[in-house]
Design a protein around this motif. Structure first.
Motif, PDB file in Angstrom:
ATOM      1  N   GLY A   1      -2.450  -7.630  -4.282  1.00 54.26           N
ATOM      2  CA  GLY A   1      -2.926  -6.617  -5.225  1.00 54.26           C
ATOM      3  C   GLY A   1      -2.308  -5.263  -4.970  1.00 54.26           C
ATOM      4  N   GLY A   2      -1.967  -4.979  -3.728  1.00 52.97           N
ATOM      5  CA  GLY A   2      -1.314  -3.711  -3.426  1.00 52.97           C
ATOM      6  C   GLY A   2       0.154  -3.692  -3.770  1.00 52.97           C
ATOM      7  N   MET A   3       0.734  -4.859  -4.125  1.00 51.63           N
ATOM      8  CA  MET A   3       2.150  -4.927  -4.463  1.00 51.63           C
ATOM      9  C   MET A   3       2.401  -4.965  -5.972  1.00 51.63           C
ATOM     10  N   ILE A   4       1.336  -5.111  -6.736  1.00 52.22           N
ATOM     11  CA  ILE A   4       1.497  -5.142  -8.193  1.00 52.22           C
ATOM     12  C   ILE A   4       1.398  -3.707  -8.708  1.00 52.22           C
ATOM     13  N   TRP A   5       2.528  -3.098  -8.877  1.00 51.21           N
ATOM     14  CA  TRP A   5       2.580  -1.683  -9.240  1.00 51.21           C
ATOM     15  C   TRP A   5       2.759  -1.527 -10.750  1.00 51.21           C
ATOM     16  N   THR A   6       1.845  -0.874 -11.385  1.00 48.34           N
ATOM     17  CA  THR A   6       2.025  -0.528 -12.804  1.00 48.34           C
ATOM     18  C   THR A   6       2.955   0.681 -12.933  1.00 48.34           C
ATOM     19  N   VAL A   7       2.916   1.524 -11.901  1.00 44.23           N
ATOM     20  CA  VAL A   7       3.825   2.665 -11.796  1.00 44.23           C
ATOM     21  C   VAL A   7       4.353   2.683 -10.373  1.00 44.23           C
ATOM     22  N   THR A   8       5.626   2.940 -10.229  1.00 43.83           N
ATOM     23  CA  THR A   8       6.204   2.943  -8.889  1.00 43.83           C
ATOM     24  C   THR A   8       5.553   4.031  -8.046  1.00 43.83           C
ATOM     25  N   PRO A   9       5.052   3.689  -6.844  1.00 46.65           N
ATOM     26  CA  PRO A   9       4.427   4.703  -5.991  1.00 46.65           C
ATOM     27  C   PRO A   9       5.412   5.780  -5.584  1.00 46.65           C
ATOM     28  N   ASP A  10       4.873   6.906  -5.196  1.00 50.23           N
ATOM     29  CA  ASP A  10       5.738   7.995  -4.733  1.00 50.23           C
ATOM     30  C   ASP A  10       6.478   7.598  -3.463  1.00 50.23           C
ATOM     31  N   HIS A  11       5.822   6.780  -2.622  1.00 53.09           N
ATOM     32  CA  HIS A  11       6.431   6.357  -1.356  1.00 53.09           C
ATOM     33  C   HIS A  11       6.258   4.844  -1.204  1.00 53.09           C
ATOM     34  N   PRO A  12       7.083   4.060  -1.873  1.00 56.23           N
ATOM     35  CA  PRO A  12       6.902   2.603  -1.857  1.00 56.23           C
ATOM     36  C   PRO A  12       7.041   1.989  -0.460  1.00 56.23           C
ATOM     37  N   LEU A  13       7.926   2.525   0.363  1.00 52.74           N
ATOM     38  CA  LEU A  13       8.101   1.950   1.696  1.00 52.74           C
ATOM     39  C   LEU A  13       6.831   2.115   2.536  1.00 52.74           C
ATOM     40  N   LEU A  14       6.182   3.250   2.395  1.00 56.15           N
ATOM     41  CA  LEU A  14       4.921   3.447   3.113  1.00 56.15           C
ATOM     42  C   LEU A  14       3.869   2.453   2.630  1.00 56.15           C
ATOM     43  N   MET A  15       3.851   2.191   1.323  1.00 59.80           N
ATOM     44  CA  MET A  15       2.912   1.231   0.764  1.00 59.80           C
ATOM     45  C   MET A  15       3.150  -0.164   1.358  1.00 59.80           C
ATOM     46  N   VAL A  16       4.407  -0.567   1.400  1.00 53.20           N
ATOM     47  CA  VAL A  16       4.747  -1.886   1.957  1.00 53.20           C
ATOM     48  C   VAL A  16       4.415  -1.929   3.449  1.00 53.20           C
ATOM     49  N   GLY A  17       4.696  -0.839   4.152  1.00 53.99           N
ATOM     50  CA  GLY A  17       4.379  -0.803   5.584  1.00 53.99           C
ATOM     51  C   GLY A  17       2.892  -0.933   5.843  1.00 53.99           C
TER      52      GLY A  17
ATOM     53  N   ASP B   1      -1.518  11.003  -9.126  1.00 51.06           N
ATOM     54  CA  ASP B   1      -1.923  10.509 -10.438  1.00 51.06           C
ATOM     55  C   ASP B   1      -2.313   9.034 -10.431  1.00 51.06           C
ATOM     56  N   ALA B   2      -2.020   8.301  -9.343  1.00 51.36           N
ATOM     57  CA  ALA B   2      -2.254   6.847  -9.342  1.00 51.36           C
ATOM     58  C   ALA B   2      -3.299   6.413  -8.313  1.00 51.36           C
ATOM     59  N   ARG B   3      -4.079   7.331  -7.813  1.00 52.04           N
ATOM     60  CA  ARG B   3      -5.000   6.986  -6.728  1.00 52.04           C
ATOM     61  C   ARG B   3      -6.167   6.117  -7.175  1.00 52.04           C
ATOM     62  N   LEU B   4      -6.424   6.056  -8.457  1.00 52.87           N
ATOM     63  CA  LEU B   4      -7.491   5.201  -8.952  1.00 52.87           C
ATOM     64  C   LEU B   4      -6.969   3.874  -9.488  1.00 52.87           C
ATOM     65  N   GLN B   5      -5.658   3.653  -9.382  1.00 55.25           N
ATOM     66  CA  GLN B   5      -5.091   2.388  -9.811  1.00 55.25           C
ATOM     67  C   GLN B   5      -5.469   1.269  -8.820  1.00 55.25           C
ATOM     68  N   ALA B   6      -5.410   0.031  -9.337  1.00 54.25           N
ATOM     69  CA  ALA B   6      -5.821  -1.112  -8.507  1.00 54.25           C
ATOM     70  C   ALA B   6      -4.953  -1.247  -7.267  1.00 54.25           C
ATOM     71  N   TYR B   7      -3.645  -0.977  -7.395  1.00 57.48           N
ATOM     72  CA  TYR B   7      -2.773  -1.118  -6.233  1.00 57.48           C
ATOM     73  C   TYR B   7      -2.980  -0.005  -5.217  1.00 57.48           C
ATOM     74  N   ALA B   8      -3.677   1.079  -5.644  1.00 54.74           N
ATOM     75  CA  ALA B   8      -3.978   2.161  -4.710  1.00 54.74           C
ATOM     76  C   ALA B   8      -5.331   1.976  -4.035  1.00 54.74           C
ATOM     77  N   THR B   9      -6.222   1.261  -4.678  1.00 44.76           N
ATOM     78  CA  THR B   9      -7.571   1.069  -4.115  1.00 44.76           C
ATOM     79  C   THR B   9      -7.754  -0.307  -3.467  1.00 44.76           C
ATOM     80  N   TRP B  10      -6.698  -1.109  -3.398  1.00 42.28           N
ATOM     81  CA  TRP B  10      -6.825  -2.443  -2.794  1.00 42.28           C
ATOM     82  C   TRP B  10      -7.280  -2.356  -1.341  1.00 42.28           C
ATOM     83  N   GLY B  11      -6.958  -1.240  -0.682  1.00 39.28           N
ATOM     84  CA  GLY B  11      -7.302  -1.098   0.726  1.00 39.28           C
ATOM     85  C   GLY B  11      -8.798  -1.146   0.980  1.00 39.28           C
ATOM     86  N   LEU B  12      -9.598  -0.712  -0.001  1.00 40.73           N
ATOM     87  CA  LEU B  12     -11.045  -0.786   0.180  1.00 40.73           C
ATOM     88  C   LEU B  12     -11.498  -2.246   0.336  1.00 40.73           C
ATOM     89  N   GLY B  13     -11.015  -3.106  -0.557  1.00 39.26           N
ATOM     90  CA  GLY B  13     -11.368  -4.521  -0.442  1.00 39.26           C
ATOM     91  C   GLY B  13     -10.721  -5.178   0.766  1.00 39.26           C
TER      92      GLY B  13
END
Length: 354
Positions: free
Chosen positions: A23-39, A87-99
């Motif tokens: 869920g954190g890899m399905i990006w509707t908009v490319t994150p500002d720092h994709p490498l950090l997201m993958v890490g 702008d994307a902090r409420l997107q599903a790929y940004a909030t997956w960390g809670l689950g």
């Protein structure tokens, strides 16, 4: 069956946590720092799978892995929201960390680190409130974290209680089986004793009935010998073998009164030790010339059986008896702990009254 069940649960945990990570890899908009997201996703997967597969499964997680889990609970949500952008902090790929962190904390509960799990829940609630606000944090996963960890603790507690109840039931069944086995053994022993008593006393009793109790001297002597043999069988059967029985009868035929008493001192003694003890007892009886002989087992740590002989003093026939035989049969080998547990420090080896 137990191993396959654990494998199935572990596989389920891997699939579920992988699903959350995807869920954190399905990006509707490319994150500002994709490498950090993958890490962050990689750190999460490494940590959660370590917690799932760390052995032994039934033992609590080591402290270092608990610390890694809590560090992951701090890093992953913060890095995810930072990497996603404002702008994307409420997107599903940004909030997956809670689950994802909620699942990790539930795993900590299963691995018997309950307080660490609740501390991790507090971390993600505070972190979510900082990045997206308390209302959004609660609606997007913080409440689910509390529910997951609570249910995991409840289920784990119920399973632990069921395991304790099963262990207690197993112990009760084992104790019941041992009791039934001991009772069966005692019933067999009583049957053997009764059969031996009938074999010994039957002819004498038959003769007493036939003569109306009028016996000649030889028959009376035989009746006394039979009575002595019966007492030996009832009071000291573990001390008896063929040689001891022969010597006991020989001693009685010499006019000696013999009293044998086994008070449980030979419980737990193996047959090899009994053979040695009986052999020494037979030898001691063959040399006995006392008027009265007392044979008594002992619970002393070094003495197995005591043989005491007493006779009237030749210098004072009307006085008290004197001890003219004293023989202690020592243990031929170290006794089993069960045989000496609870035994008295010392037992009066002379305390035989007239």
């Amino acid at each position: 069956m137990r191993v396959s069940m654990r494998s199935a649960l572990s596989s389920l945990g891997v699939v579920f946590t992988a699903y959350l990570a995807v869920g954190g890899m399905i990006w509707t908009v490319t994150p500002d720092h994709p490498l950090l997201m993958v890490g962050a996703i990689g750190l999460y997967l490494v940590t959660v799978w370590l917690c799932i597969f760390w052995n032994p499964v039934t033992a609590p997680l080591p402290v270092w892995l608990v610390v890694l889990s809590l560090v992951t609970a701090v890093i992953v949500p913060n890095v995810t929201w930072f990497a996603a952008g404002t702008d994307a902090r409420l997107q599903a790929y940004a909030t997956w960390g809670l689950g994802g962190i909620s699942a990790l904390m539930a795993i900590l509960v299963v691995r018997r680190r309950v307080w660490a799990a609740w501390f991790g829940v507090a971390i993600i609630v505070v972190t979510g409130s900082f990045w997206i606000g308390i209302v959004n944090a609660l609606s997007l996963g913080a409440v689910g974290a509390v529910v997951w960890v609570g249910i995991a603790q409840l289920v784990t507690g119920l399973m632990a209680r069921a395991a304790r109840d099963t262990a207690e039931l197993t112990e009760l069944q084992r104790s019941s089986s041992e009791w039934l086995a001991s009772q069966s053994g005692r019933r067999r022993e009583r049957r053997v004793t009764v059969q031996r008593a009938i074999a010994l006393a039957g002819p004498v009793l038959t003769r007493v009935i036939e003569t109306g109790g009028v016996l000649d001297d030889e028959e009376r002597a035989q009746a006394r010998l039979t009575e002595g043999r019966l007492r030996d069988e009832l009071r000291g059967r573990r001390l008896l073998d063929d040689d001891v029985r022969v010597q006991l009868e020989a001693v009685r035929r010499r006019g000696t009164e013999v009293t044998m008493l086994d008070e449980g001192g030979l419980d737990g003694v193996d047959e090899d030790q009994l053979t040695v003890i009986r052999g020494e007892l037979a030898k001691a009886l063959s040399d006995a010339r006392s008027e009265r002989v007392f044979i008594r087992t002992s619970q002393h740590e070094s003495i197995a059986v005591t043989v005491v002989g007493r006779s009237r003093s030749e210098d004072d026939p009307d006085g008290e008896d004197v001890v003219d035989l004293w023989h202690e049969i020592r243990w031929p080998a170290v006794r089993e702990p069960e045989a000496v547990e609870g035994a008295a420090e010392a037992q009066d080896r002379v305390g035989v009254e007239d």
